[in-house]
Each structure stands twice: as structure tokens, then as C-alpha cells.
Design an enzyme around this catalytic site. Structure first.
Site, short mmCIF file in Angstrom:
data_model
loop_
_atom_site.label_atom_id
_atom_site.label_comp_id
_atom_site.label_asym_id
_atom_site.label_seq_id
_atom_site.Cartn_x
_atom_site.Cartn_y
_atom_site.Cartn_z
N ARG A 90 6.29 -37.47 7.48
CA ARG A 90 6.55 -36.23 8.22
C ARG A 90 7.95 -35.74 7.92
O ARG A 90 8.86 -36.54 7.69
CB ARG A 90 6.40 -36.45 9.72
CG ARG A 90 5.07 -37.03 10.13
CD ARG A 90 4.78 -36.71 11.57
NE ARG A 90 4.48 -35.31 11.73
CZ ARG A 90 3.27 -34.77 11.59
NH1 ARG A 90 2.24 -35.52 11.31
NH2 ARG A 90 3.09 -33.48 11.74
N ILE A 91 8.11 -34.43 7.95
CA ILE A 91 9.43 -33.84 7.72
C ILE A 91 10.22 -33.90 9.03
O ILE A 91 9.71 -33.52 10.09
CB ILE A 91 9.29 -32.40 7.21
CG1 ILE A 91 8.68 -32.45 5.80
CG2 ILE A 91 10.63 -31.67 7.20
CD1 ILE A 91 8.23 -31.12 5.27
N ASN A 106 16.47 -41.42 1.73
CA ASN A 106 15.05 -41.34 1.41
C ASN A 106 14.84 -41.79 -0.03
O ASN A 106 15.75 -41.67 -0.87
CB ASN A 106 14.58 -39.88 1.55
CG ASN A 106 13.10 -39.70 1.26
OD1 ASN A 106 12.26 -40.49 1.72
ND2 ASN A 106 12.75 -38.67 0.50
N HIS A 108 12.21 -40.91 -3.14
CA HIS A 108 11.18 -39.95 -3.52
C HIS A 108 10.61 -40.35 -4.89
O HIS A 108 11.38 -40.68 -5.80
CB HIS A 108 11.80 -38.54 -3.60
CG HIS A 108 10.80 -37.51 -4.00
ND1 HIS A 108 9.84 -37.03 -3.12
CD2 HIS A 108 10.59 -36.86 -5.18
CE1 HIS A 108 9.08 -36.15 -3.76
NE2 HIS A 108 9.51 -36.03 -5.00
N ASP A 140 19.08 -33.99 3.77
CA ASP A 140 19.69 -32.83 4.41
C ASP A 140 18.57 -31.97 5.02
O ASP A 140 17.45 -32.45 5.18
CB ASP A 140 20.60 -32.06 3.44
CG ASP A 140 19.80 -31.41 2.32
OD1 ASP A 140 18.55 -31.46 2.35
OD2 ASP A 140 20.43 -30.83 1.41
N ASP A 144 13.56 -32.85 0.26
CA ASP A 144 13.97 -33.60 -0.94
C ASP A 144 15.11 -32.91 -1.70
O ASP A 144 15.15 -32.95 -2.93
CB ASP A 144 12.76 -33.84 -1.87
CG ASP A 144 11.64 -34.60 -1.17
OD1 ASP A 144 11.94 -35.51 -0.38
OD2 ASP A 144 10.47 -34.28 -1.39
C1 GRF Z 1 7.02 -44.37 -2.00
O1 GRF Z 1 6.48 -44.26 -3.27
C2 GRF Z 1 8.12 -43.37 -1.76
O2 GRF Z 1 8.67 -42.87 -2.94
C3 GRF Z 1 7.41 -42.25 -1.04
O3 GRF Z 1 6.42 -42.86 -0.28
C4 GRF Z 1 6.02 -44.06 -0.91
C5 GRF Z 1 5.96 -45.13 0.14
O4 GRF Z 1 5.36 -46.30 -0.31
N1 GRF Z 1 8.38 -41.50 -0.25
P1 GRF Z 1 5.39 -47.63 0.56
O5 GRF Z 1 4.77 -47.32 1.91
O6 GRF Z 1 6.82 -48.07 0.69
O7 GRF Z 1 4.56 -48.60 -0.22
#
Ligand code: GRF
Length: 185
Positions: A90-91, A106, A108, A140, A144
Site C-alpha cells: 500500500r502507498i 523501500n 523496489h 518521499d 518510488d
Molecule cells: C520485493 O521484490 C520488493 O522489491 C517489492 O516487493 C517484493 C517483496 O517480496 N517491493 P518479499 O515479500 O520480501 O518476498
């Protein structure tokens, strides 16, 4: 450094952080794991390890601002020095970001600023790029868009689909994310 980790799913990044802490590669402690999903497997892992857990569910029709406030209060109750988004789907609202300003990281699954938002690996496959990877960044107010702290690259193979590429990206996430958390600590 006290971590509050936000999760929605599997929790493989949470596991890699926990393992790095155990092995002395990440100078942090897991103060709590907080989820918006009561059935997230990541919560199961946290409970097995005796890490405090909280669930702040978002239900259809819920007031967004009120949910954000509940989430921020829950996070704050564990006195985090760093908030870690590890597959939190969620954002976060502006009130949460402001309350923990500069202290939310985070990971990504793409090389930002390319392919932000939902499903970075699928976007990379569709675009036909030959390299992708993961980005660890500060959070922020955008999606992303925060300052990039570190990136790790992997090849995109001609045979890849989103799932196989994501799996390869995750092997890098599992090394890079705990390392960046350790740098911050
Ligand atoms: C990861 O690949 C991350 O980049 C993205 O969500 C995924 C989470 O995977 N934001 P996990 O639950 O840590 O296996």
C-alpha cells in the site's frame, strides 16, 4: 538501530534482514513487523521468531486518512529508528511519510527511475531491456521517487517472464537491502 518492518506478503526480504542480523552483518534489531494483511506469510515468520507483530487492515470503504493514522500510531508504538518497507503493497499517506521523514527505506524490483509503481519486473520484460535489478531508496511523497541509496543489477534473459526475472532480482535484494540498512545503522 530499531527497525519496524512493514510487509504485505511472503517476507523473503524480512527473512534476509533477520538472517543478516543473526550473522552480524546488519547492526539492527527487529522491533516489530507490521502488516496490512492478517494472512501475510511474513507475519508467520515474525511470530515464529518471537518478533512483535501488528496488523492494521485496510478494508474496502475504509477512510484512507484514518487508516494511515492508525498505521502511523502502530508504527510509532514500537519506537522505530528506521522504517523498512519490505514488500508493503500500500502507498503510505503524507501524514505517515511526514511523521517518519527521512527514516523510511523501500526496496523496489527495478532500476529506478525506470519502471516505478506496480510490477517493475513485468514492465522491464515488456520494455525489452537487457538489464534490470533492484533499487533501495528513501521514501518521499511520490511513488518510488525518493533519493536512491543503492542499486544492484541483473541480466534480463530472452527467456524471462516477469516471475523468473523477479526471482533473479530478489537474489540481489536479499544481499543489498540488509547491507544498506547496516550502512544506515
Ligand atoms: C520485493 O521484490 C520488493 O522489491 C517489492 O516487493 C517484493 C517483496 O517480496 N517491493 P518479499 O515479500 O520480501 O518476498
Amino acid at each position: 538501530m530499531r527497525l519496524v518492518v512493514l510487509v504485505s506478503g511472503r517476507g523473503s526480504n524480512l527473512r534476509s534482514i533477520a538472517q543478516a542480523i543473526d550473522e552480524g552483518r546488519c547492526a539492527a534489531t527487529l522491533a516489530a513487523v507490521v502488516s496490512d494483511k492478517a494472512d501475510a506469510p511474513a507475519l508467520e515468520f515474525a511470530r515464529e521468531r518471537g518478533i512483535p507483530t501488528d496488523v492494521v487492515p485496510f478494508r474496502k470503504g475504509d477512510d484512507r486518512a484514518a487508516w494511515n493514522e492508525r498505521l502511523a500510531d502502530t508504527m510509532a508504538s514500537h519506537s522505530p529508528e528506521l522504517v523498512v518497507l519490505a514488500g508493503f503493497m500500500r502507498i503510505l499517506g503524507p501524514n505517515v511519510i511526514d511523521r517518519f521523514a527521512g527514516r523510511i527505506v523501500n526496496v523496489h524490483p527495478a532500476l529506478l527511475p525506470s519502471f516505478p509503481g506496480h510490477d517493475g519486473p513485468a514492465q522491464a520484460v515488456r520494455a525489452g531491456v537487457r538489464l534490470s535489478g533492484c533499487t533501495v531508496h528513501l521514501v518521499d511523497h511520490g511513488v518510488d521517487t525518493g533519493p536512491i541509496l543503492a542499486q544492484g543489477a541483473v541480466p534480463v534473459l530472452p527467456t524471462d517472464d516477469a516471475a523468473s526475472l523477479h526471482a533473479r532480482i530478489q537474489t540481489v535484494e536479499h544481499v543489498l537491502f540488509p547491507r544498506v540498512i547496516d550502512w544506515i545503522a
